[in-house]
Design an enzyme around this catalytic site. Structure first.
Site, mmCIF file in Angstrom:
data_model
loop_
_atom_site.group_PDB
_atom_site.id
_atom_site.type_symbol
_atom_site.label_atom_id
_atom_site.label_comp_id
_atom_site.label_asym_id
_atom_site.label_seq_id
_atom_site.Cartn_x
_atom_site.Cartn_y
_atom_site.Cartn_z
ATOM 1 N N HIS A 95 0.420 -1.376 -0.129
ATOM 2 C CA HIS A 95 0.341 -0.013 0.175
ATOM 3 C C HIS A 95 0.871 0.918 0.520
ATOM 4 C CE1 HIS A 95 -4.392 1.706 0.723
ATOM 5 N NE2 HIS A 95 -3.567 2.458 0.920
ATOM 6 N N TYR A 151 4.134 0.608 -3.036
ATOM 7 C CA TYR A 151 4.002 -0.444 -4.449
ATOM 8 C C TYR A 151 5.690 -1.195 -5.352
ATOM 9 C CZ TYR A 151 0.918 4.074 -4.246
ATOM 10 O OH TYR A 151 -0.298 4.162 -4.002
ATOM 11 N N GLU A 188 -7.712 6.592 -4.844
ATOM 12 C CA GLU A 188 -7.655 5.957 -3.466
ATOM 13 C C GLU A 188 -8.658 5.045 -3.167
ATOM 14 O OE1 GLU A 188 -5.432 7.326 -1.294
ATOM 15 O OE2 GLU A 188 -3.565 7.517 -1.772
ATOM 16 N N HIS A 219 -10.084 1.485 -1.160
ATOM 17 C CA HIS A 219 -10.837 1.353 1.342
ATOM 18 C C HIS A 219 -11.339 0.216 0.584
ATOM 19 C CE1 HIS A 219 -10.393 3.653 5.111
ATOM 20 N NE2 HIS A 219 -9.155 3.901 4.452
ATOM 21 N N GLN A 254 -10.534 2.566 10.380
ATOM 22 C CA GLN A 254 -9.919 3.447 11.457
ATOM 23 C C GLN A 254 -11.514 4.300 11.420
ATOM 24 O OE1 GLN A 254 -9.362 3.001 8.070
ATOM 25 N NE2 GLN A 254 -7.048 3.637 7.424
ATOM 26 N N SER A 259 -5.768 7.190 13.054
ATOM 27 C CA SER A 259 -7.118 7.576 13.307
ATOM 28 C C SER A 259 -6.681 9.178 12.751
ATOM 29 C CB SER A 259 -6.077 8.585 14.284
ATOM 30 O OG SER A 259 -6.198 7.296 15.821
#
Length: 726
Positions: free
Chosen positions: A44, A47, A88, A90, A235, A308
Site C-alpha cells: 500500500h 508499491y 484511492e 478503501h 479507522q 486515526s
C-alpha cells in the site's frame, strides 16, 4: 522483546525482507522499528510489486503541473486556476466495516487534495459489490452508500458522479474507490517536501487513538475466513472535525508559513514523517510524548502506526508557530510541535528523552524492496461464439432484461442519498456521461467521470486497459469537455500469482498506450493488490477518473433528448461485436469471448470531431455508446424525457441483434436539429469521419422499425424495476 518468525510474519514481512532490514540497520530491529518497516514496505505504501510498471505510464503534458509522487496530481486550466485530484481505494476496511470503511475513504482522499492548498469542489466514487443474491451484498451496499453520503454530506462537498456495479467476483472482496477534486490558485500550491534544518514539525487535527493500527498492512494482504477479526484495524472518521481541519489549513495557507504539509493517511505518523524527510533529503526527530493522544498509556509503537483520522503533519518556517497556533486554536484543533527537521537523514524517535527507534530514512523509502514479479501473458480466446446458434429472442424482451438488470437499472436510489448541489456550483449532476462543476464565479467548468470494465479486462487485459481509458475520454467529450488528465485506482488480486501479475502488467500497458495516443496523462493514482479471499481473486478492475475542461459553460450538453423531429446520428462504425456484451450476459448467461477491438486512431478522430461539433453549438444532445450497445444508449437518451426515437432498419443488415446490442468502441450518438443537419453532414464528410443517420426523435414512443414499439414511460418503469424489488 525478541523478534520471532511469527512476529515477522504478522507484520507482513518475509524472511528475505527481514534480512534486508538487518543489513540496512546493521543490527536487529526492535518491535517499534519492525512495525515502521512493516508500514513503509507494504504494498500500500511502497508499491513494491507495481513500481516498475507504473513508471511506464505517461505523466507529463501541456496541462500537467504535478504528476504522481505527491499527495495528488495538479493540472493547469488557465487564468491561474489549477485542479488538484486523486482517487484511492478503501476496499479491505469497507468489507470489514462498510460504513466507517467508506466514510474514512472519503475523508482520506479529501485530505490528499486540501493538503495541497485546494478547496475540494467534488467527490466521485466507484463501488463494486458481489451478486445481489449474495447474503452479504445488501448490508455491504447500504453501509458503503451511507458512509459515502454521511461523510461527504456532513463536510459539505458535493458527491456528483460515480458508478455502482455488481458481479459475483466481488462476493468476498468489495471495491470502494473514492475520488476527490479540488480547485486552487496555481501560485498557491503546497507540497510535502521538507526543507531546512531545525524547522518545527507540527502535529495538527484530531488526537491519536488506537484505531487503524496496521491498517496499511491489512490492505496489503488477502482476506481469509477470519477477516472479521480485523475490525480494530478500521479507522473511525469524524467529518465535522475534518471540516474544521480543512478550514484551518486553508487559512494557514494564505501566507508563507508552511514549508511542507502531509496528510497522516495510510501508516499515519510514520508515512507522513518519512515521506516529507525523504523528499527533502533530510532527517526528522520526533518527541512522541508530545503526540496528542485520546487514549491512556499509548506506546510509541501505537502512536507511530495508528491511522486515526483527520490529522496532518506540517513543517513550519521559523517564527511562524504562534500565528499558526492561534489559527488552529480558533478552529478548536490540536496544534503541537512534536519534533524538528535534522541533517542526519535518520528517523529518530524519542519518548521521554529515551531513543526508542532510529532508522535511516532511505532504508524506509528509496531502499524499500522493488520486485519484478514474473507474469503470464493472456491470449485472446480463439473460441468464437456462434451467435446464430443461440435461441431466438425478441428485441424488446432482450432490451427489457438489460434495462431491468442490477448493472443497468436506475441508481437514483443511491445518488439521491448524496448531496449533489451543496456549494451551488454543480451544473450537471450524476446520471449523464459526466458531471459538470462550475469554477466558482467564473464562466468555465470542469467535467468529471469515473469508469471501469472488469469483464473486458479479465477477458483480455491489454484491450481492457485501453478500453476503459477510451470510455472515460468519451464520457468527457460527450458533455463538451476537453479531456485533460486522469487518475487511476488499480484494483487487482494477489501479485504473487503469475496470472494476476500478468493481468496487472497488460492492463497497465493498455492504459499506457491509450493515454499516450489520446494525450491524456496520468497525474495521480493508487494500486490496490491482494483483493481476494481464500486464494480467490477478483477480476482485474482498473478504475479511471478523468477531468476535462469546458471553457464556457453557457450551454451545457447532456444525453437527454431535447426536441421532436430532430435527427439522430451515430459517429463511428458498427460491426456488431457481441462477445463480452451485456446482451449475452443478461439474456444467455454467457461471459465468454473476446472484448471489442480498440482502434485508438478512430477513438481520437471521432472524439475530436464530436467535441468540435459541440463547440460550434451544432449538437442538441450527445451520448457515448458503450455497455449494452446502440439500443441501450438510445433508451438512455429517451427515458428521462418527453421524447422517443424511431430507429430505421439499416440498409446493410446482418444480424439485427449484433447491430443493436454490439459493443463496438469509439462511437457516439448525437442529436441534431433539422436546420443544422446538412451542415453537420458536410463537416463529417469533409473530415472523413464515418457516420450514419439512424433515425428521428418523436413524441412519447421508442420504436425500432418493424421490431418493437413502446412508450418511454415503459422504458422508465423497466429501468426502475430491479431496485424497487431489491
Amino acid at each position: 522483546m525478541a523478534i520471532t518468525k511469527k512476529i515477522i510474519a504478522n507484520h507482513g514481512l518475509n524472511t528475505e525482507e527481514y534480512k534486508n532490514i538487518q543489513k540496512l540497520l546493521k543490527r536487529d530491529p526492535n518491535l517499534l522499528e519492525l512495525g515502521i518497516f512493516s508500514a513503509m514496505w507494504n504494498e500500500h505504501c511502497s508499491y513494491k510489486s507495481s513500481k516498475i510498471h507504473l513508471k511506464k505510464l505517461p505523466t507529463k503534458g501541456k496541462h500537467v503541473i504535478q504528476g504522481p509522487g505527491e499527495n495528488a496530481g495538479v493540472i493547469d486550466i488557465g487564468d491561474n486556476d489549477a485542479i488538484i485530484f486523486k482517487i484511492e481505494s478503501h476496499n479491505h476496511p469497507s468489507f470489514i466495516e462498510p460504513y466507517q470503511g467508506a466514510a474514512t475513504g472519503v475523508g482520506g482522499i479529501l485530505r490528499d487534495v486540501f493538503t495541497m492548498g485546494a478547496r475540494p469542489i467534488a467527490l466521485l466514487n466507484s463501488i463494486h459489490f458481489g451478486s445481489p443474491a449474495h447474503p452479504k451484498t445488501k448490508s455491504l451496499l447500504n453501509g458503503v452508500v451511507s458512509g459515502i453520503g454521511g461523510y461527504g454530506n456532513c463536510i459539505g462537498i458535493p458527491t456528483v458522479a460515480g458508478e455502482t456495479k455488481f458481479n459475483e467476483t466481488y462476493n468476498e472482496n468489495i471495491l470502494v474507490n473514492a475520488m476527490a477534486v479540488g480547485h486552487a490558485q496555481k501560485d498557491k500550491i503546497f507540497y510535502s517536501r521538507a526543507k531546512g534544518v531545525g524547522k518545527s514539525v507540527v502535529y495538527v487535527g484530531s488526537k491519536t487513538g488506537r484505531d487503524g493500527i496496521h491498517g496499511a498492512s491489512m490492505a496489503s494482504a488477502e482476506f481469509d475466513d477470519n477477516s472479521e477479526e480485523k475490525k480494530p484495524t478500521v479507522q473511525v472518521g469524524d467529518p465535522f472535525t475534518e471540516k474544521l481541519l480543512l478550514e484551518a489549513c486553508l487559512e494557514l495557507m494564505k501566507d508563507d508559513s508552511i514549508i511542507a504539509i502531509q496528510d497522516m493517511g495510510a501508516a499515519g505518523l510514520t508515512s507522513s514523517s518519512v515521506e516529507m524527510a525523504s523528499k527533502g533529503g533530510l532527517g526528522i526527530e520526533l518527541y512522541l510524548e508530545k503526540v496528542p493522544c485520546r487514549e491512556e498509556n499509548m506506546s510509541p509503537y501505537e502512536m507511530m502506526l495508528s491511522e486515526s483520522q483527520e490529522r496532518m503533519l506540517i513543517i513550519l518556517e521559523d517564527k511562524k508557530e504562534e500565528k499558526a497556533r492561534e489559527i488552529f486554536k480558533k478552529w478548536d484543533l490540536d496544534f503541537v510541535v512534536i519534533g524538528k527537521t535534522t541533517n542526519t537523514k535518520y528517523l529518530t524517535l524519542k519518548f521521554n528523552n529515551k531513543v526508542e527507534g532510529e532508522i535511516p530514512i532511505d532504508a524506509l523509502a528509496s531502499k524499500a524492496p522493488i520486485y519484478e514479479r514474473k507474469w503470464i501473458k493472456k491470449n485472446l480466446s480463439k473460441n468464437k461464439i456462434e451467435i446464430k446458434k443461440l435461441k431466438k429472442i425478441k428485441i424488446e424482451d432482450a432490451l427489457m432484461k438489460i434495462l431491468s438488470s442490477p448493472n443497468h437499472s436506475n441508481k437514483s436510489w443511491i445518488t439521491d442519498q448524496y448531496d449533489q448541489m451543496v456549494m451551488c456550483d454543480t451544473v450537471q449532476r450524476s446520471g449523464s456521461d459526466a458531471a459538470i462543476i462550475r469554477i466558482h464565479n467564473k464562466d468555465k467548468a470542469i467535467a468529471v467521470s469515473v469508469d471501469s470494465s472488469a469483464n473486458y479486462c479479465k477477458s483480455h487485459p491489454l484491450t481492457g486497459g485501453k478500453q476503459i481509458v477510451c470510455e472515460n475520454w468519451r464520457n468527457l467529450v460527450s458533455v463538451g469537455a476537453k479531456p485533460l488528465a486522469i487518475t487511476n485506482c488499480l484494483n487487482f488480486g494477489n501479485p504473487e500469482n503469475n496470472e494476476i501479475m500478468g493481468e496487472f502488467a497488460e492492463c497497465l500497458q493498455g492504459i499506457k498506450e491509450a493515454c499516450e495516443f489520446l494525450n491524456y496523462p496520468v497525474v495521480s493514482g493508487n494500486v490496490s493488490f491482494y483483493n481476494g479471499t481464500n486464494k480467490k481473486n477478483i477480476f482485474p478492475t482498473p478504475v479511471i477518473g478523468g477531468v476535462g475542461l469546458i471553457d464556457k459553460i453557457s450551454n451545457p450538453i447532456n444525453h437527454n433528448l431535447k426536441m421532436s423531429e430532430s435527427y439522430i446520428l451515430i459517429i463511428g462504425k458498427t460491426f456488431g461485436h457481441l462477445e463480452q456484451s451485456c446482451f449475452l450476459r443478461e439474456n444467455f448467461s454467457i461471459n465468454d469471448g473476446r472484448p471489442p477491438k480498440i482502434n485508438l486512431l478512430n477513438e481520437k478522430n471521432n472524439g475530436e470531431m464530436v467535441f468540435k461539433l459541440i463547440k460550434q453549438n451544432l449538437v442538441l444532445s450527445a451520448h457515448d455508446v458503450s455497455s449494452g450497445g446502440l439500443i441501450v444508449a438510445l433508451c438512455e437518451m429517451a427515458m428521462n424525457t418527453n421524447f422517443g426515437i424511431k430507429v430505421e432498419k439499416p440498409k446493410k443488415l446482418g444480424n439485427f441483434e449484433e447491430y443493436l446490442f454490439g459493443e463496438d468502441q469509439g462511437r457516439y450518438l448525437i442529436e441534431i436539429d433539422n436546420k443544422n443537419l446538412a451542415k453537420v453532414e458536410t463537416i463529417l464528410k469533409n473530415e472523413n469521419v464515418y457516420f450514419e443517420k439512424i433515425g428521428k426523435t418523436q413524441k412519447t414512443y421508442f420504436e425500432i422499425e418493424g421490431e418493437m414499439k413502446c412508450s418511454t414511460q415503459d422504458l422508465f418503469k423497466m429501468n426502475n424495476k430491479w431496485y424497487n424489488n431489491y
